[in-house]
Design a protein around this motif. Sequence first.
Motif, PDB file in Angstrom:
ATOM      1  N   GLY D  99       0.580  -1.332  -0.077  1.00 17.68           N
ATOM      2  CA  GLY D  99       0.029   0.124  -0.088  1.00 17.68           C
ATOM      3  C   GLY D  99       0.720   1.191   0.139  1.00 17.68           C
ATOM      4  N   GLY D 100       2.222   1.187  -0.327  1.00 18.33           N
ATOM      5  CA  GLY D 100       3.019   2.322  -0.033  1.00 18.33           C
ATOM      6  C   GLY D 100       2.604   3.676  -1.018  1.00 18.33           C
ATOM      7  N   ASN D 101       1.822   3.179  -2.231  1.00 15.67           N
ATOM      8  CA  ASN D 101       1.666   4.658  -2.824  1.00 15.67           C
ATOM      9  C   ASN D 101       0.337   5.154  -2.203  1.00 15.67           C
ATOM     10  N   HIS D 102      -0.469   4.554  -1.646  1.00 16.06           N
ATOM     11  CA  HIS D 102      -1.739   5.168  -1.121  1.00 16.06           C
ATOM     12  C   HIS D 102      -1.131   5.921   0.168  1.00 16.06           C
ATOM     13  N   PHE D 103      -0.237   5.220   0.856  1.00 17.22           N
ATOM     14  CA  PHE D 103       0.294   5.837   2.144  1.00 17.22           C
ATOM     15  C   PHE D 103       0.818   7.198   1.719  1.00 17.22           C
ATOM     16  N   ILE D 104       1.580   7.571   0.849  1.00 15.37           N
ATOM     17  CA  ILE D 104       2.022   8.647   0.159  1.00 15.37           C
ATOM     18  C   ILE D 104       1.033   9.662  -0.094  1.00 15.37           C
ATOM     19  N   HIS D 105       0.103   9.187  -0.558  1.00 13.91           N
ATOM     20  CA  HIS D 105      -0.792  10.040  -1.432  1.00 13.91           C
ATOM     21  C   HIS D 105      -1.930  10.367  -0.632  1.00 13.91           C
ATOM     22  N   CYS D 106      -2.163   9.514   0.421  1.00 10.16           N
ATOM     23  CA  CYS D 106      -3.334   9.684   1.298  1.00 10.16           C
ATOM     24  C   CYS D 106      -2.827  10.836   2.430  1.00 10.16           C
ATOM     25  N   ILE D 107      -1.577  10.851   2.719  1.00 12.35           N
ATOM     26  CA  ILE D 107      -0.930  11.682   3.594  1.00 12.35           C
ATOM     27  C   ILE D 107      -1.368  13.340   2.617  1.00 12.35           C
ATOM     28  N   ARG D 108      -0.906  13.238   1.606  1.00  9.95           N
ATOM     29  CA  ARG D 108      -0.888  14.599   0.894  1.00  9.95           C
ATOM     30  C   ARG D 108      -2.351  15.093   0.864  1.00  9.95           C
ATOM     31  N   ARG D 109      -3.514  13.996   0.688  1.00 14.26           N
ATOM     32  CA  ARG D 109      -4.841  14.355   0.652  1.00 14.26           C
ATOM     33  C   ARG D 109      -5.568  14.791   1.876  1.00 14.26           C
ATOM     34  N   ASN D 110      -4.685  14.274   3.145  1.00 12.29           N
ATOM     35  CA  ASN D 110      -5.070  14.770   4.253  1.00 12.29           C
ATOM     36  C   ASN D 110      -6.652  14.488   4.701  1.00 12.29           C
ATOM     37  N   PRO D 111      -7.068  13.426   4.460  1.00 14.06           N
ATOM     38  CA  PRO D 111      -8.536  13.008   4.968  1.00 14.06           C
ATOM     39  C   PRO D 111      -8.630  12.953   6.518  1.00 14.06           C
ATOM     40  N   ASP D 112      -9.684  13.287   7.053  1.00 14.13           N
ATOM     41  CA  ASP D 112      -9.662  13.430   8.739  1.00 14.13           C
ATOM     42  C   ASP D 112      -9.707  11.730   9.018  1.00 14.13           C
ATOM     43  N   ILE D 113      -8.726  11.018   8.791  1.00 15.84           N
ATOM     44  CA  ILE D 113      -8.971   9.813   9.131  1.00 15.84           C
ATOM     45  C   ILE D 113      -7.746   9.404  10.211  1.00 15.84           C
ATOM     46  N   THR D 114      -7.824   8.255  10.911  1.00 16.66           N
ATOM     47  CA  THR D 114      -6.798   7.747  11.819  1.00 16.66           C
ATOM     48  C   THR D 114      -5.965   6.671  11.101  1.00 16.66           C
ATOM     49  N   ASN D 115      -4.949   6.499  11.096  1.00 11.32           N
ATOM     50  CA  ASN D 115      -4.168   5.333  10.418  1.00 11.32           C
ATOM     51  C   ASN D 115      -3.087   4.727  11.469  1.00 11.32           C
ATOM     52  N   ILE D 116      -3.890   3.586  12.096  1.00 13.68           N
ATOM     53  CA  ILE D 116      -2.890   2.725  12.932  1.00 13.68           C
ATOM     54  C   ILE D 116      -2.227   1.598  12.393  1.00 13.68           C
ATOM     55  N   VAL D 117      -1.026   1.513  12.425  1.00 17.78           N
ATOM     56  CA  VAL D 117      -0.362   0.454  11.598  1.00 17.78           C
ATOM     57  C   VAL D 117       0.471  -0.342  12.567  1.00 17.78           C
ATOM     58  N   HIS D 118       0.066  -1.535  12.699  1.00 20.40           N
ATOM     59  CA  HIS D 118       0.747  -2.707  13.490  1.00 20.40           C
ATOM     60  C   HIS D 118       1.999  -3.014  12.952  1.00 20.40           C
ATOM     61  N   ASN D 119       3.049  -2.270  13.514  1.00 14.11           N
ATOM     62  CA  ASN D 119       4.604  -2.634  12.942  1.00 14.11           C
ATOM     63  C   ASN D 119       5.126  -3.630  13.622  1.00 14.11           C
ATOM     64  N   ASN D 120       5.287  -4.859  13.114  1.00 13.81           N
ATOM     65  CA  ASN D 120       5.785  -5.852  13.599  1.00 13.81           C
ATOM     66  C   ASN D 120       7.002  -6.334  12.945  1.00 13.81           C
ATOM     67  N   MET D 121       7.224  -5.450  11.698  1.00 10.41           N
ATOM     68  CA  MET D 121       8.612  -5.512  11.131  1.00 10.41           C
ATOM     69  C   MET D 121       8.718  -6.719  10.501  1.00 10.41           C
ATOM     70  N   VAL D 122       7.596  -7.385  10.044  1.00  8.05           N
ATOM     71  CA  VAL D 122       7.592  -8.611   9.581  1.00  8.05           C
ATOM     72  C   VAL D 122       6.311  -8.978   8.629  1.00  8.05           C
ATOM     73  N   TYR D 123       6.124 -10.033   7.717  1.00 11.23           N
ATOM     74  CA  TYR D 123       4.802 -10.395   7.433  1.00 11.23           C
ATOM     75  C   TYR D 123       4.445 -11.537   8.227  1.00 11.23           C
ATOM     76  N   GLY D 124       3.225 -11.234   8.821  1.00 12.27           N
ATOM     77  CA  GLY D 124       2.944 -12.414   9.833  1.00 12.27           C
ATOM     78  C   GLY D 124       2.188 -13.360   8.979  1.00 12.27           C
ATOM     79  N   LEU D 125       1.163 -12.983   8.419  1.00 11.67           N
ATOM     80  CA  LEU D 125       0.136 -13.958   7.792  1.00 11.67           C
ATOM     81  C   LEU D 125       0.741 -14.794   6.715  1.00 11.67           C
ATOM     82  N   THR D 126       1.670 -14.553   6.062  1.00 13.92           N
ATOM     83  CA  THR D 126       2.277 -15.376   5.099  1.00 13.92           C
ATOM     84  C   THR D 126       3.619 -15.818   5.531  1.00 13.92           C
ATOM     85  N   LYS D 127       3.519 -15.996   6.957  1.00 12.59           N
ATOM     86  CA  LYS D 127       4.625 -16.809   7.530  1.00 12.59           C
ATOM     87  C   LYS D 127       6.011 -16.248   7.550  1.00 12.59           C
TER      88      LYS D 127
END
Lengths: 576, 576, 289, 289
Positions: D99-127
């Motif tokens: 989702g990197g491109n949306h991350f960048i451009h969503c920030i530029r767009r500045n909608p009034d939303i909250t973005n919570i990212v669980h940063n475990n520094m790994v891909y969990g679900l795909t093992k």
Amino acid sequence: MGSAMRDRSNGDISVVLCGQAGQGVQTVEFLLTRLMSRAGYQVFATKEYMSRIRGGANSTTIRVSDRPVAGAVDRIDLLIPLNEGAVEHVVSRISARTVVLGERQITGDVPVLRACTFFDVPFTAIASAIGNKLYSNVVAVGAIAGLLGIGAEHLRASVRHFFAGKPSGVVEDNVRAADEGYAAVAKVDLPHELTLSEPNRVPARGELLLNGGEAVGMGAIAGGCNFVSSYPMSPSTPVLTFLAQQAKNFGTIVEQAEDEIAAVNMAIGAWYAGARALVTTSGGGFALMTEGLSLAGMLESPLVIHLAQRPGPATGLPTRTEQADLEMAVYAGHGEFPRIILAPGTLADGFHLTQRAFDLADKYQVPVFILTDQYYIDSYYSTPAFELSRIGVEKHIVNTSRDYRRYESGATGVSPRGVPGYGEGLVVVDSDEHDEEGHITEDAQLRVRMVDKRLAKGVSLLRDAVPPELVGPPDYRNLVICWGSTYHAVKEAVSRLERDDTAMLHYRQVYPVPADTADYLRRAERTVIVEGNATAQFGQLLHLQAGIAVTHQVLNYDGLGFSVERILHRLRDILA
Amino acid sequence: MGSAMRDRSNGDISVVLCGQAGQGVQTVEFLLTRLMSRAGYQVFATKEYMSRIRGGANSTTIRVSDRPVAGAVDRIDLLIPLNEGAVEHVVSRISARTVVLGERQITGDVPVLRACTFFDVPFTAIASAIGNKLYSNVVAVGAIAGLLGIGAEHLRASVRHFFAGKPSGVVEDNVRAADEGYAAVAKVDLPHELTLSEPNRVPARGELLLNGGEAVGMGAIAGGCNFVSSYPMSPSTPVLTFLAQQAKNFGTIVEQAEDEIAAVNMAIGAWYAGARALVTTSGGGFALMTEGLSLAGMLESPLVIHLAQRPGPATGLPTRTEQADLEMAVYAGHGEFPRIILAPGTLADGFHLTQRAFDLADKYQVPVFILTDQYYIDSYYSTPAFELSRIGVEKHIVNTSRDYRRYESGATGVSPRGVPGYGEGLVVVDSDEHDEEGHITEDAQLRVRMVDKRLAKGVSLLRDAVPPELVGPPDYRNLVICWGSTYHAVKEAVSRLERDDTAMLHYRQVYPVPADTADYLRRAERTVIVEGNATAQFGQLLHLQAGIAVTHQVLNYDGLGFSVERILHRLRDILA
Amino acid sequence: MDAKVFDRGDIDIAWCPGCGNYAILRTLREALAELDVDPRQLVMVSGIGQAAKAPHYLRAHVFNGLHGRALPPATAIKAANPSLTVIAESGDGDMYGEGGNHFIHCIRRNPDITNIVHNNMVYGLTKGQASPTSPIGLKTPVQVDGVHLEPFNPVAVAIALDASFVARANAQDREQTKELMKKAIAHRGYALLDVFQPCVTYNKLNTYQWFKAHTYYLDESHDPRDRTAAFRRALERDRLPLGVFYVSPEKPTFEDNAGLYREDPRPLYQRDIDLARLRDLVQSFEAGT
Amino acid sequence: MDAKVFDRGDIDIAWCPGCGNYAILRTLREALAELDVDPRQLVMVSGIGQAAKAPHYLRAHVFNGLHGRALPPATAIKAANPSLTVIAESGDGDMYGEGGNHFIHCIRRNPDITNIVHNNMVYGLTKGQASPTSPIGLKTPVQVDGVHLEPFNPVAVAIALDASFVARANAQDREQTKELMKKAIAHRGYALLDVFQPCVTYNKLNTYQWFKAHTYYLDESHDPRDRTAAFRRALERDRLPLGVFYVSPEKPTFEDNAGLYREDPRPLYQRDIDLARLRDLVQSFEAGT
Ligand SMILES: Cc1ncc(C[n+]2csc(CCOP(=O)(O)OP(=O)(O)O)c2C)c(N)n1
Ligand SMILES: Cc1ncc(C[n+]2csc(CCOP(=O)(O)OP(=O)(O)O)c2C)c(N)n1
Ligand code: SF4
Ligand code: SF4
Ligand SMILES: [Mg+2]
Ligand SMILES: [Mg+2]
């Protein structure tokens, strides 16, 4: 009347403007079509242009007639070459009967023109004398009007209308430019067969002059569209631009997304929250949306996609036309889910089908495509007023109760759709397989029920299928089949065949193929599919759905699309 | 021999392990299959698991036989429930003849088990006594080995082999665990019909035990694959992981891309520069690659795509199986261009077709798919040694001369392919329509020639089509058709029908459909398509390509895939 | 070397008269010539847009791919044959809009390629819509009210990503731009060169004059090794600095990390599979083992 | 409000025992309760991954979309009905990778939303493959030699993009995380909250202990209005700061810019088309005019 005569009947003149990008061909086209229209003629205009901003060679073909005209033709009755190289660009379309109006100095001595009548009018010199070389386009408009026998007052009024809002000096200079162009041809006459008869009508009440992009755009507004997320891509951009221009008027949110993936995911989010959202794109952009399409399938989200085709694969020919993305639209997206694909033929279709697309999407909670192409988007013609009296949005949103379940089962496969914040219920949608509440599940039986539910909608929605239109004798022996944008060109070609054993069948819903298709095909001895692609994609689809293979194909994939003549020619060969 | 007898013939025992994710089911499975294999039996194992890392309920079905076995079955001869809830998870597969080996304390009193023979072995208590509850899996392996009558020495050797490299205490503890499990069932006997006959063979020279993911991965290496760019996605990830593990050994560049779009565009770039590149993905990831696919079509770039199917739409059931992405693979990408789709049935297919995919892609400069699914990727069985003697990469790269033109025309549509830096020529490729040199063009005639050139390859490549395999009597009246991963299950089901009027036809190349299809279909009175999807996608494709519709369908889309019994049952109904 | 080596002769160039792209094209040819790059060893990679046509106007190998997708193939080409000089050249919409995710992750990957972005702050080819770098207020046919979104600052973002080389140029200053191009191409690792490029047709705000008036060159007082300082400079708005903003401490390239060129420099197309190893690998799956 | 309001009762949670996700889920429920958010007005949007399952474990509206694609629908939902509270919650791979491109451009767009990212520094679900934030050297089944790529620094990038609110939390510090969540949700405009989340199964490097040892809280000496200072803090590597890094000068949100709510607060689903205007529009195309 012999066909040669008909081809050049004085009820129908084909005027071709040719010049570089950025040279003002569009101004001439705009002025001329409005002028002719206001003078009571029916007009049709279509353009072909290169994928560049300046230079190159572009052309517009304008047909003027006292009868409805709406198909592209190859023949050029009156050619206006605006730059060096213009003649070469359309050389294959020039015949000895082509009359040329231009500046010999610019055109040069092109061999093909030697047999033609050439009216040499020094547009540039006249314009410069008035004060600006840029006026030369308007000089040309004046000259064309003069040749076609339009009243000078009409001409002046049109020019004034066009330049309204500019400084009065500019307006008057342009009026003078038009006048002088007009005067420059006062002494000459077009050959008899190019003389337009007096228009036997004033414009019918509410008669419209607009292009396909505008028809689709207005159809979207009529469909209650209030959210547009898209990424620019020829030839779909005009719809985006149109809706952006109208956004304030209609309270529409129009957002240029960072890419097509964002666009489609935004649109699905917007529908979820209760908006009516559209994406407009072309083949390559749509390819990027296919995962999102599958998401709409799984969420059972409504979605309207305007897919304007251009030649592929990949970047292909960005500003050209083709009908080769049908199969992609039918099969795009992983997994299995229903969809509807509508392909406007007439401008009225562009309006009404797009309007209807929103209701169908909402009613069946499926993606609905409006499948057009560059030819459709960029062509315009005089068309009767749209029927607006029955316009009104069919909303299918329910007020949710506390125990609301988004995917409650039922026979039609369609569950009542709630939106967050409206009612007491919670609206849960999930791209994983889910239970009736919308929560993730891995239950195998539930999985089967959910697949069946989704596919059941594919059956339900056949109830609202748009039937194909049969034009011509119901007891045909030859059936010429086409879909989408080729409607008018095929219709004109079939009518010019003048055979009472041949009819045309035009599909404006191409998927799912309406049920009566097999009946239509079975009644014909010969079936000819006319399509703008190299593999007869709709022919294949008919084969699959109706179990009958078409017997003949007329295909085109040179990027320029079909002309009436080319279809006619091929049909004559096949039906000989 | 009656079919009930056959179902439970002592030549074939079905052992089912069931437990939570992370509980070690895979250890038991691994140990058991190697053990049985080394003891001279043929084994088959397939698993179904949830899209989570811990908890839930997963199961593995292992068939052990003295004959080749390679199809999934529903029936459970010996059930090993490893946690509470395990029995419920497979309850529909349990019959009174199922023997259960487990801990009554964990299993609880589940009604369905009351009719079954239950061997209560306190795995956990035994393990704890040895020193670690974690050993209980190995206790279970010992007990299963004991029940199946495997020699204790075999058991010990396998356990030692498995734990080789661990501290010796751990190894010996595990050997003890296995021994004690073995001893715990010393006094009991399986019912007669579950007694395995002595294996009548030692493992054949070079006989392999591997799964589909490994077969495809090794096939890629054999195909000269030296560049892999992919994004993880179940069930395609095992191929990525396998190739990453082998990368150093084979000089492969393996890169995890930021997304699937990058992956496919990297792969195309790599081919351009002379690499042999693979992408491995699943439906949703592939959907994102479809624009890139079209790019490969336009550039005439070779490309190999491993597409491992799972149930959709959208995220669907990430760890389950389905065959519903065939149509997407056939029609993905805007515009028209040829492609090849291969669908391995056997493990040998996975190896040889993948190897061949690279040569075909290179030879015809088209995208080639290896279409598998979760069932194929995750199942393994004993299979004869692969034929390696003829492996060797057919390279199709030319040394370019100064006047090299990438898209030089020729009858087959295939132009010699150069790479930058090899020879004197410049290699120009363009996603726009281009001339022979590769530079952008808008020439309509050139356009037509280029479309024809690309499509000509679609005809040329039929020469190398992989024919379908007919199993059974050539004078069949009933023809059971299948493709890809269902090979073994359908073959076993058809053979168990014991009808000399019924044959199976398996396609390992599903697109373009090999030419002799119509012949095969025409000879049958009844044709039954067996497919893992809800809309008989391959049946449709056959209809289109051969002009004949199949008469019956056996479809499955519950995510669990086909078992031999379910196919057999449906075939019996249809052919009754 | 003579810049003529890169000439394709009398070809039709599809750019508008007066477009800033011409200057960039000419400057690049000169930079390449001064660096003695052999056209047969040079691969130009681009996406789609007006800028992205540039590779067609240069004698070199060309990979003109999809809109937004220049960086992934460029990375792969370099990795498959590290002896090639690889330049990814495209527009601002292409690189920062459609291709934004590749921009981020390509920087992280650090292939030894040069990324030249024609930054005209508008979508040229599709007729003047806003690009990610369009200034707030720019009116376009789609941004009817003027652009609202915060302009994308490629320099700041690249520094935040610890890009190995980050510079900005102004197309009309051909000499300095040439020097920056040479530095970027010569740099080992990913090098971003964002080039201000007037679009005379669609961007009436950021004109030649505007760029002249609103830019200045970083001088020696700026230390391109100072990441925070580089970031501060990247945020300047009134007058936009040009030059080399940032050079990260040396780090291995993507090709280095791939490992396979350490002992054997041959590009992939020259290699064959190791059949003995394949045999061993297959044997490792033998049932008896 | 009692956090129980957000309880879905006795449901099966698919996370591993001991996973950091549980703490985030519980903390979020409490934060929402303390903010008195009505579940009927709360839309939880996510992508795909372990973290992305979180919305299913909370009583609220749920839009669980595609991997990497949480931000576009979240933006649209808020725009279509600004009275809703919209939280986009997903994993690091989801938000910063796919989702990197949306991350960048969503920030530029500045909608009034909250973005919570669980940063475990790994891909969990795909093992257990590397994620964009995985530390260099982390070995995984795909990154066999360990991660080579420069880790993505979401905080630094968000600051470079002038995100309107940028904060980082550590899942195990439930109290401070709750306060940060409340601030992020209460903030008007796009708010990023990157939450360090131990993955006990696949990330043996960034454990509970590791995060504890390698983090500290920004104190009053840090002025979140100072963008360069925020950036400098974001670059710290030895011990990673937690708290609010940056709050940009107030700027209009995406919904504000859309304009249509200025006079009429009704969400889109309550609106009807203006038939008179449509008639006028159609008439403007009349041939006679
Ligand atoms: C997937 C896709 N989406 C959209 C397009 C249409 N498109 C072509 S170029 C372009 C933008 C070009 O802008 P930029 O990259 O800034 O280049 P410029 O023309 O300004 O040099 C767009 C949107 C496309 N070709 N492919
Ligand atoms: C288009 C697409 N590509 C890949 C996947 C597979 N996939 C699902 S979750 C995931 C990564 C999850 O990592 P992260 O977002 O960090 O979440 P976590 O599981 O670590 O919480 C991937 C690659 C997918 N579902 N869709
Ligand atoms: S449109 Fe702008 S960028 Fe494109 S060629 Fe013309 S001036 Fe240059
Ligand atoms: S795999 Fe990691 S992130 Fe996922 S639930 Fe388990 S511990 Fe948590
Ligand atoms: Mg640009
Ligand atoms: Mg993660």
